[in-house]
Design a protein around this motif. Structure first.
Motif, mmCIF file in Angstrom:
data_model
loop_
_atom_site.group_PDB
_atom_site.id
_atom_site.type_symbol
_atom_site.label_atom_id
_atom_site.label_comp_id
_atom_site.label_asym_id
_atom_site.label_seq_id
_atom_site.Cartn_x
_atom_site.Cartn_y
_atom_site.Cartn_z
ATOM 1 N N MET A 1 0.779 -1.126 -0.073
ATOM 2 C CA MET A 1 0.022 0.001 0.134
ATOM 3 C C MET A 1 0.712 1.347 0.022
ATOM 4 O O MET A 1 0.310 2.282 -0.086
ATOM 5 N N ASP A 2 2.009 1.314 0.054
ATOM 6 C CA ASP A 2 2.971 2.241 0.219
ATOM 7 C C ASP A 2 3.145 2.993 -1.307
ATOM 8 O O ASP A 2 3.515 4.112 -1.414
ATOM 9 N N THR A 3 2.885 2.105 -2.394
ATOM 10 C CA THR A 3 2.894 2.690 -3.614
ATOM 11 C C THR A 3 1.484 3.202 -4.363
ATOM 12 O O THR A 3 0.775 2.294 -4.185
ATOM 13 N N GLU A 4 1.378 4.260 -4.372
ATOM 14 C CA GLU A 4 -0.056 4.444 -4.673
ATOM 15 C C GLU A 4 -0.757 3.684 -6.020
ATOM 16 O O GLU A 4 -1.928 3.282 -5.975
ATOM 17 N N GLU A 5 0.185 3.424 -7.091
ATOM 18 C CA GLU A 5 -0.476 2.379 -8.147
ATOM 19 C C GLU A 5 -0.719 1.277 -7.608
ATOM 20 O O GLU A 5 -1.876 0.651 -7.883
ATOM 21 N N THR A 6 0.208 0.591 -6.852
ATOM 22 C CA THR A 6 -0.255 -0.856 -6.331
ATOM 23 C C THR A 6 -1.465 -0.810 -5.325
ATOM 24 O O THR A 6 -2.251 -1.556 -5.508
ATOM 25 N N ALA A 7 -1.234 0.326 -4.672
ATOM 26 C CA ALA A 7 -2.619 0.278 -3.752
ATOM 27 C C ALA A 7 -3.823 0.600 -4.310
ATOM 28 O O ALA A 7 -4.886 -0.276 -3.940
ATOM 29 N N HIS A 8 -3.856 1.143 -5.346
ATOM 30 C CA HIS A 8 -5.278 1.266 -6.157
ATOM 31 C C HIS A 8 -5.456 -0.046 -6.806
ATOM 32 O O HIS A 8 -6.505 -0.385 -6.679
ATOM 33 N N ARG A 9 -4.386 -0.771 -7.297
ATOM 34 C CA ARG A 9 -4.617 -2.217 -7.801
ATOM 35 C C ARG A 9 -5.335 -2.992 -6.683
ATOM 36 O O ARG A 9 -6.352 -3.784 -6.914
ATOM 37 N N VAL A 10 -4.759 -2.896 -5.849
ATOM 38 C CA VAL A 10 -5.085 -4.041 -4.635
ATOM 39 C C VAL A 10 -6.641 -3.454 -4.082
ATOM 40 O O VAL A 10 -7.532 -4.427 -3.977
ATOM 41 N N ARG A 11 -6.961 -2.410 -4.178
ATOM 42 C CA ARG A 11 -8.406 -1.781 -3.366
ATOM 43 C C ARG A 11 -9.203 -2.390 -4.556
ATOM 44 O O ARG A 11 -10.407 -2.727 -4.262
ATOM 45 N N ASP A 12 -8.787 -2.265 -5.909
ATOM 46 C CA ASP A 12 -9.571 -2.517 -6.980
ATOM 47 C C ASP A 12 -9.951 -3.747 -6.720
ATOM 48 O O ASP A 12 -11.101 -4.213 -7.434
ATOM 49 N N GLU A 13 -8.888 -4.816 -6.844
ATOM 50 C CA GLU A 13 -9.448 -6.150 -6.938
ATOM 51 C C GLU A 13 -10.216 -6.673 -5.442
ATOM 52 O O GLU A 13 -11.144 -7.566 -5.661
ATOM 53 N N VAL A 14 -9.855 -6.070 -4.527
ATOM 54 C CA VAL A 14 -10.705 -6.091 -3.251
ATOM 55 C C VAL A 14 -12.195 -5.865 -3.612
ATOM 56 O O VAL A 14 -13.128 -6.631 -3.273
ATOM 57 N N ALA A 15 -12.443 -4.894 -4.434
ATOM 58 C CA ALA A 15 -13.811 -4.344 -4.581
ATOM 59 C C ALA A 15 -14.366 -5.563 -5.536
ATOM 60 O O ALA A 15 -15.855 -5.848 -5.401
ATOM 61 N N ASP A 16 -13.742 -5.980 -6.486
ATOM 62 C CA ASP A 16 -14.207 -6.930 -7.459
ATOM 63 C C ASP A 16 -14.658 -8.229 -6.890
ATOM 64 O O ASP A 16 -15.652 -8.953 -7.077
ATOM 65 N N VAL A 17 -13.696 -8.653 -5.850
ATOM 66 C CA VAL A 17 -13.994 -9.903 -5.137
ATOM 67 C C VAL A 17 -15.244 -9.980 -4.263
ATOM 68 O O VAL A 17 -16.269 -10.503 -4.414
ATOM 69 N N LEU A 18 -15.473 -8.532 -3.638
ATOM 70 C CA LEU A 18 -16.681 -8.481 -2.742
ATOM 71 C C LEU A 18 -17.771 -8.103 -3.484
ATOM 72 O O LEU A 18 -18.885 -8.839 -3.216
ATOM 73 N N ALA A 19 -17.651 -7.655 -4.792
ATOM 74 C CA ALA A 19 -18.685 -7.491 -5.770
ATOM 75 C C ALA A 19 -19.579 -8.653 -5.977
ATOM 76 O O ALA A 19 -20.631 -8.873 -6.070
ATOM 77 N N TYR A 20 -18.482 -9.719 -6.487
ATOM 78 C CA TYR A 20 -19.173 -10.892 -7.073
ATOM 79 C C TYR A 20 -19.599 -11.943 -5.703
ATOM 80 O O TYR A 20 -20.419 -12.621 -5.984
ATOM 81 N N LEU A 21 -18.941 -11.716 -4.743
ATOM 82 C CA LEU A 21 -19.252 -12.503 -3.548
ATOM 83 C C LEU A 21 -20.839 -12.022 -3.025
ATOM 84 O O LEU A 21 -21.632 -12.738 -3.018
ATOM 85 N N LEU A 22 -21.031 -10.620 -3.307
ATOM 86 C CA LEU A 22 -22.340 -10.233 -2.967
ATOM 87 C C LEU A 22 -23.405 -10.549 -3.975
ATOM 88 O O LEU A 22 -24.738 -10.953 -3.820
ATOM 89 N N GLN A 23 -22.944 -10.528 -5.261
ATOM 90 C CA GLN A 23 -23.905 -10.865 -6.310
ATOM 91 C C GLN A 23 -24.166 -12.637 -6.264
ATOM 92 O O GLN A 23 -25.408 -13.035 -6.489
ATOM 93 N N PHE A 24 -23.274 -13.257 -5.987
ATOM 94 C CA PHE A 24 -23.406 -14.670 -5.818
ATOM 95 C C PHE A 24 -24.274 -14.856 -4.857
ATOM 96 O O PHE A 24 -25.310 -15.674 -4.650
ATOM 97 N N CYS A 25 -24.231 -14.252 -3.613
ATOM 98 C CA CYS A 25 -25.062 -14.609 -2.397
ATOM 99 C C CYS A 25 -26.392 -14.089 -2.884
ATOM 100 O O CYS A 25 -27.645 -14.298 -1.999
ATOM 101 N N LYS A 26 -26.566 -12.884 -3.523
ATOM 102 C CA LYS A 26 -27.771 -12.474 -4.024
ATOM 103 C C LYS A 26 -28.462 -13.480 -4.643
ATOM 104 O O LYS A 26 -29.970 -13.712 -4.276
ATOM 105 N N VAL A 27 -28.130 -13.972 -5.801
ATOM 106 C CA VAL A 27 -28.757 -15.001 -6.523
ATOM 107 C C VAL A 27 -29.217 -16.359 -5.890
ATOM 108 O O VAL A 27 -30.151 -17.054 -6.161
ATOM 109 N N LEU A 28 -28.649 -16.575 -4.853
ATOM 110 C CA LEU A 28 -28.814 -17.642 -3.885
ATOM 111 C C LEU A 28 -29.365 -17.565 -2.608
ATOM 112 O O LEU A 28 -29.594 -18.437 -1.706
ATOM 113 N N ASP A 29 -29.860 -16.174 -2.389
ATOM 114 C CA ASP A 29 -30.520 -15.548 -1.073
ATOM 115 C C ASP A 29 -29.661 -16.263 0.231
ATOM 116 O O ASP A 29 -30.327 -16.572 0.984
#
Lengths: 110, 110, 110, 110
Positions: free
Chosen positions: B61-89
């Motif tokens: 997280m010390d390098t802004e470019e890498t920090a942005h990539r990490v946050r972006d992938e965290v967002a993607d993981v959480l997005a698909y986890l929430l959508q998976f949970c949504k379709v299966l209730d």
């Protein structure tokens, strides 16, 4: 979804942190290891679905045993995601909110 | 963590659902496909760390470019986890809370 | 399959070893890192298929661009598998042959 | 590596094809499903290493039980890779040979 009285993300994160600390697991919880563990759990979720047709995959919650397995893997994925975010001081909800903002610009709705 | 005024899980899930619906993506969002997408995003997080030492991995997280990539992938993981949970209730927060309860019994603290 | 005059596994492994050595990559090639890299490449293969129906997935080689991507990811998976086996002195062909022997006992054909 | 008398890739592929055919598994072996299965097995390999230091990861073959697990997962990864290549008529050795050719141009040795 969990209502006002259910568990919240901040509370779950505190429980996970306390759980790992009480067992002396912190030295293992490098960001690299937690990212690997997260991907391993995500693959265990994929494993449940790997030979199913799309239609069968929509009915996994109809069997109590499979439903339990699915919920268990969801819990593991979320646990490692929260622990990963904890050690790197990332707010996953804010990260997702910002990503949705960006995607609304990148992929305008028709 | 996100405070009382920040985004919450239920709100993010509603935004993701609306986003997919507005673009006609629902037919692609079978549980099987969403589990695969979740694992692909988790691997993109692993990719950031794959050649790093444990020590280097703690400083991403010390390098802004890498920090942005990490946050972006965290967002993607959480997005698909929430959508998976949504379709299966599935309520992911309740699933994790129950899992921590079980783990406290299975792995008693010393 | 590659015939008697085509590349063989031992020769490919030698080329991969020389390639990494010439670039000073050996310190990065721990078994842990190579296993992670292998799983990342396997996920890049999954990514090509993640939103496809089973029928569409059977036609990926009909489009030259996608066919190239698929072959490229197959090459990456095999490259990391061979390098992983190299650093741990594993013979992957012998390992698979023994596994098939065991599976023939475990899952008798009807 | 396996010598002139050991198993070869073409022979292993024939055995895998016959094994799946004898059990009626072909309908499940879509490219999409085989790619997912490959990534699941690659993650099972990662799982063995996920909490190990780089140094510990280099010693996994010293314990017979872990060594067996590692060889077993290597066999599974290779099995699904060969079956994936079979259903899409890809020659994995030729694909890797061409990729190394391209990489020698893209990443010139110093």
């Amino acid at each position: 979804m969990t209502g006002a009285d259910g568990p919240d993300v901040a509370g779950l994160r505190r429980r996970l942190t306390a759980f790992a600390a009480a067992r002396g697991w912190e030295p293992y919880h490098t960001p690299k290891n937690l990212a690997a563990a997260l991907s391993v759990e995500a693959s265990e979720l994929v494993e449940i679905f790997q030979w199913l047709t799309p239609e069968e995959s929509a009915r996994v919650m109809d069997t109590e045993e499979t439903a339990h397995r699915v919920r268990d893997e969801v819990a593991d994925v979320l646990a490692y995601l929260l622990q990963f975010c904890k050690v790197l001081d990332i707010d996953p909800l804010a990260a997702l909110s910002e990503k949705i903002d960006r995607n609304e610009t990148r992929f305008p709705a028709p």
